[in-house]
Write a protein that holds these residues in place. Sequence first.
Motif, PDB file in Angstrom:
ATOM      1  N   THR A  33      19.631  41.163  47.528  1.00  0.00           N
ATOM      2  CA  THR A  33      20.442  41.935  46.584  1.00  0.00           C
ATOM      3  C   THR A  33      20.795  41.054  45.394  1.00  0.00           C
ATOM      4  OG1 THR A  33      21.423  43.241  48.359  1.00  0.00           O
ATOM      5  CG2 THR A  33      22.596  43.216  46.260  1.00  0.00           C
ATOM      6  N   MET A  34      20.797  41.655  44.239  1.00  0.00           N
ATOM      7  CA  MET A  34      21.291  40.972  43.050  1.00  0.00           C
ATOM      8  C   MET A  34      22.363  41.853  42.425  1.00  0.00           C
ATOM      9  SD  MET A  34      17.874  39.305  41.341  1.00  0.00           S
ATOM     10  CE  MET A  34      18.838  38.234  40.264  1.00  0.00           C
ATOM     11  N   GLY A  35      23.279  41.207  41.736  1.00  0.00           N
ATOM     12  CA  GLY A  35      24.361  42.010  41.189  1.00  0.00           C
ATOM     13  C   GLY A  35      25.081  41.357  40.036  1.00  0.00           C
ATOM     14  N   TRP A  36      26.007  42.113  39.492  1.00  0.00           N
ATOM     15  CA  TRP A  36      26.848  41.664  38.391  1.00  0.00           C
ATOM     16  C   TRP A  36      28.307  41.729  38.809  1.00  0.00           C
ATOM     17  CZ3 TRP A  36      24.947  39.595  33.958  1.00  0.00           C
ATOM     18  CH2 TRP A  36      23.608  39.836  33.665  1.00  0.00           C
ATOM     19  N   PHE A  37      29.026  40.709  38.412  1.00  0.00           N
ATOM     20  CA  PHE A  37      30.469  40.640  38.604  1.00  0.00           C
ATOM     21  C   PHE A  37      31.089  40.309  37.256  1.00  0.00           C
ATOM     22  CE2 PHE A  37      31.039  40.528  43.292  1.00  0.00           C
ATOM     23  CZ  PHE A  37      29.705  40.543  43.649  1.00  0.00           C
ATOM     24  N   ARG A  38      32.384  40.492  37.143  1.00  0.00           N
ATOM     25  CA  ARG A  38      33.047  40.118  35.903  1.00  0.00           C
ATOM     26  C   ARG A  38      34.433  39.584  36.191  1.00  0.00           C
ATOM     27  NH1 ARG A  38      33.965  46.164  33.253  1.00  0.00           N
ATOM     28  NH2 ARG A  38      35.621  46.855  34.679  1.00  0.00           N
ATOM     29  N   GLN A  39      34.914  38.779  35.268  1.00  0.00           N
ATOM     30  CA  GLN A  39      36.244  38.196  35.415  1.00  0.00           C
ATOM     31  C   GLN A  39      36.941  38.211  34.070  1.00  0.00           C
ATOM     32  OE1 GLN A  39      36.322  34.274  37.179  1.00  0.00           O
ATOM     33  NE2 GLN A  39      38.474  34.517  37.770  1.00  0.00           N
ATOM     34  N   ALA A  40      38.026  38.959  34.017  1.00  0.00           N
ATOM     35  CA  ALA A  40      38.827  39.025  32.809  1.00  0.00           C
ATOM     36  C   ALA A  40      39.893  37.928  32.861  1.00  0.00           C
ATOM     37  CB  ALA A  40      39.492  40.400  32.708  1.00  0.00           C
ATOM     38  N   PRO A  41      40.430  37.536  31.711  1.00  0.00           N
ATOM     39  CA  PRO A  41      41.450  36.478  31.691  1.00  0.00           C
ATOM     40  C   PRO A  41      42.629  36.809  32.587  1.00  0.00           C
ATOM     41  CG  PRO A  41      40.697  36.943  29.476  1.00  0.00           C
ATOM     42  CD  PRO A  41      40.078  37.984  30.358  1.00  0.00           C
ATOM     43  N   GLY A  42      42.989  35.875  33.445  1.00  0.00           N
ATOM     44  CA  GLY A  42      44.138  36.056  34.317  1.00  0.00           C
ATOM     45  C   GLY A  42      43.894  36.960  35.510  1.00  0.00           C
ATOM     46  N   LYS A  43      42.653  37.390  35.682  1.00  0.00           N
ATOM     47  CA  LYS A  43      42.340  38.288  36.797  1.00  0.00           C
ATOM     48  C   LYS A  43      41.281  37.667  37.693  1.00  0.00           C
ATOM     49  CE  LYS A  43      43.493  42.639  34.510  1.00  0.00           C
ATOM     50  NZ  LYS A  43      43.035  44.040  34.215  1.00  0.00           N
ATOM     51  N   GLU A  44      41.170  38.218  38.895  1.00  0.00           N
ATOM     52  CA  GLU A  44      40.164  37.745  39.820  1.00  0.00           C
ATOM     53  C   GLU A  44      38.795  38.324  39.457  1.00  0.00           C
ATOM     54  OE1 GLU A  44      42.932  37.091  43.799  1.00  0.00           O
ATOM     55  OE2 GLU A  44      41.296  38.544  43.822  1.00  0.00           O
ATOM     56  N   ARG A  45      37.765  37.627  39.906  1.00  0.00           N
ATOM     57  CA  ARG A  45      36.414  38.125  39.688  1.00  0.00           C
ATOM     58  C   ARG A  45      36.227  39.408  40.490  1.00  0.00           C
ATOM     59  NH1 ARG A  45      31.587  33.825  39.790  1.00  0.00           N
ATOM     60  NH2 ARG A  45      33.159  32.864  38.448  1.00  0.00           N
ATOM     61  N   GLU A  46      35.602  40.408  39.864  1.00  0.00           N
ATOM     62  CA  GLU A  46      35.426  41.687  40.536  1.00  0.00           C
ATOM     63  C   GLU A  46      33.987  42.162  40.465  1.00  0.00           C
ATOM     64  OE1 GLU A  46      37.778  44.714  38.633  1.00  0.00           O
ATOM     65  OE2 GLU A  46      36.641  44.633  36.767  1.00  0.00           O
ATOM     66  N   PHE A  47      33.615  42.948  41.447  1.00  0.00           N
ATOM     67  CA  PHE A  47      32.278  43.522  41.530  1.00  0.00           C
ATOM     68  C   PHE A  47      32.088  44.567  40.434  1.00  0.00           C
ATOM     69  CE2 PHE A  47      28.514  45.252  43.351  1.00  0.00           C
ATOM     70  CZ  PHE A  47      28.636  46.629  43.286  1.00  0.00           C
ATOM     71  N   VAL A  48      30.897  44.560  39.839  1.00  0.00           N
ATOM     72  CA  VAL A  48      30.549  45.557  38.835  1.00  0.00           C
ATOM     73  C   VAL A  48      29.417  46.457  39.326  1.00  0.00           C
ATOM     74  CG1 VAL A  48      29.656  45.944  36.505  1.00  0.00           C
ATOM     75  CG2 VAL A  48      31.280  44.076  36.933  1.00  0.00           C
ATOM     76  N   ALA A  49      28.297  45.845  39.720  1.00  0.00           N
ATOM     77  CA  ALA A  49      27.144  46.634  40.135  1.00  0.00           C
ATOM     78  C   ALA A  49      26.193  45.749  40.928  1.00  0.00           C
ATOM     79  CB  ALA A  49      26.425  47.214  38.926  1.00  0.00           C
ATOM     80  N   SER A  50      25.375  46.385  41.777  1.00  0.00           N
ATOM     81  CA  SER A  50      24.367  45.646  42.521  1.00  0.00           C
ATOM     82  C   SER A  50      23.143  46.511  42.730  1.00  0.00           C
ATOM     83  CB  SER A  50      24.915  45.164  43.875  1.00  0.00           C
ATOM     84  OG  SER A  50      25.180  46.266  44.712  1.00  0.00           O
ATOM     85  N   ILE A  51      22.029  45.832  43.026  1.00  0.00           N
ATOM     86  CA  ILE A  51      20.773  46.528  43.265  1.00  0.00           C
ATOM     87  C   ILE A  51      20.040  45.800  44.375  1.00  0.00           C
ATOM     88  CG2 ILE A  51      19.624  45.250  41.387  1.00  0.00           C
ATOM     89  CD1 ILE A  51      17.940  47.834  40.928  1.00  0.00           C
TER      90      ILE A  51
END
Length: 116
Positions: A33-51
Amino acid sequence: QVQLVESGGGLVQAGGSLRLSCASSERTSSTSTMGWFRQAPGKEREFVASISERSHSTYYATSVKGRFTISRDNAKNTIYLQMNSLKLEDTAVYFCKAGYGVYDYWGQGTQVTVSS
């Protein structure tokens, strides 16, 4: 050592689009599986999408469903994240993640900034 390199981030107005790319140094056909995560300032890294590799099944966070599309091109060892109708809250550093065997690898991230 697997290397993942993201690109395509930048500054975009709300409602606009960006396409992120993640190029792997190894064959993406070897991943589960490969995927994308994101992390906004002051927030935890979160799941965005996977394939997934086998079925190319895709999964999305509720917050991006219907706006983002993940895809993969094994011939180029690259996955993509097409982001449409961008919102201010999509501003974050976007990271690519790939699973090779029992190990997970991360890219260095690419900044996406959505302005009003």
